[in-house]
Design an enzyme around this catalytic site. Structure first.
Site: not given
Length: 499
Positions: A137, A167, A243
């Site tokens: 993402h 992911d 992230s």
């Protein structure tokens, strides 16, 4: 006068005796207390003392020095800036590509041009020659990806491959002799163990926070269809920008990729989640070798066992994963697994949650054999299962190439646009055996729209193709609308699934 002196002497004697008694008593008490404390310090076992106090330990708590681990880790963690150029869409009476495929497009009006969007995240260098792992993402849909190292050097990165189901994504930059972080074994992590989260939250580069492993095999239902969730939960502070960063154990090994937080505010409130390194190792290996993930599937619909489910099914067992349904031609079907079986182990590893079962199967490739331990009719049984891929076989899945469309494209000239009364379009100028030909598209067809997006160049077609292939959806289809030089409108559905 003599009487007064005698009285004064008597008071003095009494005062002296009282003082002596007080001092003596205090000394005795102090001596006993000192003796008692000395004994408690020497004894290394837990024992009760007067006053209901319990001695726990006479050893100072051991401290953990994170400085060396942190110093090494920050140099292997990078900052990622991804730039997404908005797609040129059209305002239409009908926006749904499925609707337009059958009923045709409404009036096409180009939408106002939007500004590029920039996102930030983190990544981890896993090889000295420039391979970097991050979250999907962080880079999904990006036209440009810029990597900044801890020493401020900057590089443009290319995407080696990505996997929306976990992911994760693998990037590559053109550099050598880079500081890197080695993978650790996430299965060896224990709840309560210290870990560090390293990343670039809120634009603050090279940030290190510490916490403990709060839980393992955690599923939070935040992923897309077909997603694999078996997260490491920690209380190390993680915020937007973290992230794709590193979760590091006290040996300085990469044991997880920080992926998300659960928060009502958008900022850290005590819960953060990381993809285990053992899953990441398999994904990276597949992306480097094949360009896409070789995913093995059991082909079952499952539900976690609980007291309520056990009561409903009249089962005297509450551990494991219950098989609700089995797909036709699946690995589970061919191995003889049945609806109502309870999976309790895979290759000897205990299975108590859906997340744990997903994690164990995700570590394998199509063609691998695993031993599934089940409970059937109250008895434990082992079943050998040959795992298959999504297509129902064990062949290696290869990433589909844009050339598989079997077509050459050319942008329209201004004169052609004026002739056909359109503002944009791409002409199919040559055809070979491929997906376009099998869908019925002929040479000379002018593509106006694919999946709701205006087509103005061959690059736009290729980008849409790549986006579809990278998506987690099983239905990989191009819905194409356009015209032929005669003015006749035509609509096609091009299946991009691997054949």
């Amino acid at each position: 006068m003599e009487s007064f002196q005698k009285k004064l002497l008597s008071f003095a004697v009494v005062a002296f005796v009282s003082s002596a008694v007080s001092v003596g008593a205090y000394a005795l008490i102090k001596k006993e207390a000192s003796s008692s404390m000395t004994d408690m310090d020497v004894v290394g076992t837990e024992q009760s003392v007067s006053g209901n106090f319990v001695r726990v330990s006479n050893v100072a708590p051991q401290t953990i020095d994170f400085t060396q681990i942190a110093e090494k880790s920050v140099n292997a963690v990078v900052s990622i800036k991804s730039t997404i150029t908005p797609k040129q869409s059209s305002s239409r009476q009908f926006q749904d590509p499925f609707f337009e495929f059958f009923f045709g497009p409404g009036k096409q009006i180009p939408a106002p041009q939007q500004q590029p969007r920039v996102g930030t995240g983190s990544g981890v260098i896993i090889s000295s020659d420039g391979y970097i792992i991050t979250n999907n993402h962080v880079i999904e849909g990006a036209d440009k990806i810029e990597i900044t190292l801890n020493d401020k050097r900057a590089f443009n990165a290319k995407i080696v491959g990505s996997d929306p189901s976990t992911d994760l994504a693998l990037l590559k930059i053109g550099a050598k002799d880079l500081p890197m972080m080695k993978f650790g074994n996430s299965d060896l992590l224990k709840v309560g163990e210290w870990v560090l989260a390293v990343g670039n939250p809120m634009g603050l580069t090279s940030t290190v926070t510490a916490g403990i492993v709060s839980a393992k095999g955690r599923s939070i239902g935040a992923g897309k269809s077909m997603s694999i969730e078996s997260y490491i939960q920690t209380d190390a502070a993680v915020n937007p920008g973290n992230s794709g960063g590193a979760l590091v154990n006290t040996n300085g090994e990469l044991v997880g990729i920080n992926t998300m937080i659960v928060s009502q505010t958008g900022s850290y409130i005590g819960y953060s989640f990381a993809v285990p390194s053992n899953i990441a190792i398999k994904i990276v290996s597949d992306l480097k070798e094949y360009g896409c993930v070789q995913r093995a599937l059991l082909g079952v619909t499952i539900q976690e066992m609980s007291a309520e489910l056990a009561k409903e099914k009249n089962i005297d067992f509450t551990a494991g994963v219950y098989i609700v349904d089995i797909a036709e031609r699946s690995s589970a079907k061919e191995a003889g697994l049945k609806q109502g079986d309870i999976i309790v182990a895979v290759d000897g590893t205990s299975i108590s949650t859906v997340a744990r079962l997903q994690e164990e199967i995700s570590l394998h490739h199509p063609g691998d054999k695993v031993t599934i331990s089940i409970i059937r009719d109250g008895k434990r049984k082992n079943v050998e299962v040959l795992l298959k891929n999504q297509q129902g076989d064990t062949t290696i899945t290869k990433p589909s190439d844009f050339t598989s469309l079997g077509a050459a494209f050319s942008e329209l000239t201004d004169k052609q646009k004026e002739t056909y009364g359109i503002s944009a379009g791409v002409e199919v100028t040559a055809m070979t055996e491929g997906k376009f030909q099998r869908a019925g598209i002929r040479k000379g067809f002018i593509i106006l729209n694919i999946n709701g997006e205006i087509i103005d160049s061959a690059d736009t077609i290729e980008r849409i193709y790549d986006d579809i292939q990278k998506s987690a959806s099983r239905d990989k289809v191009m819905f194409i609308s356009g015209i032929y030089p005669s003015g006749k409108s035509a609509y096609y559905a091009v299946n991009l699934a691997s054949e």
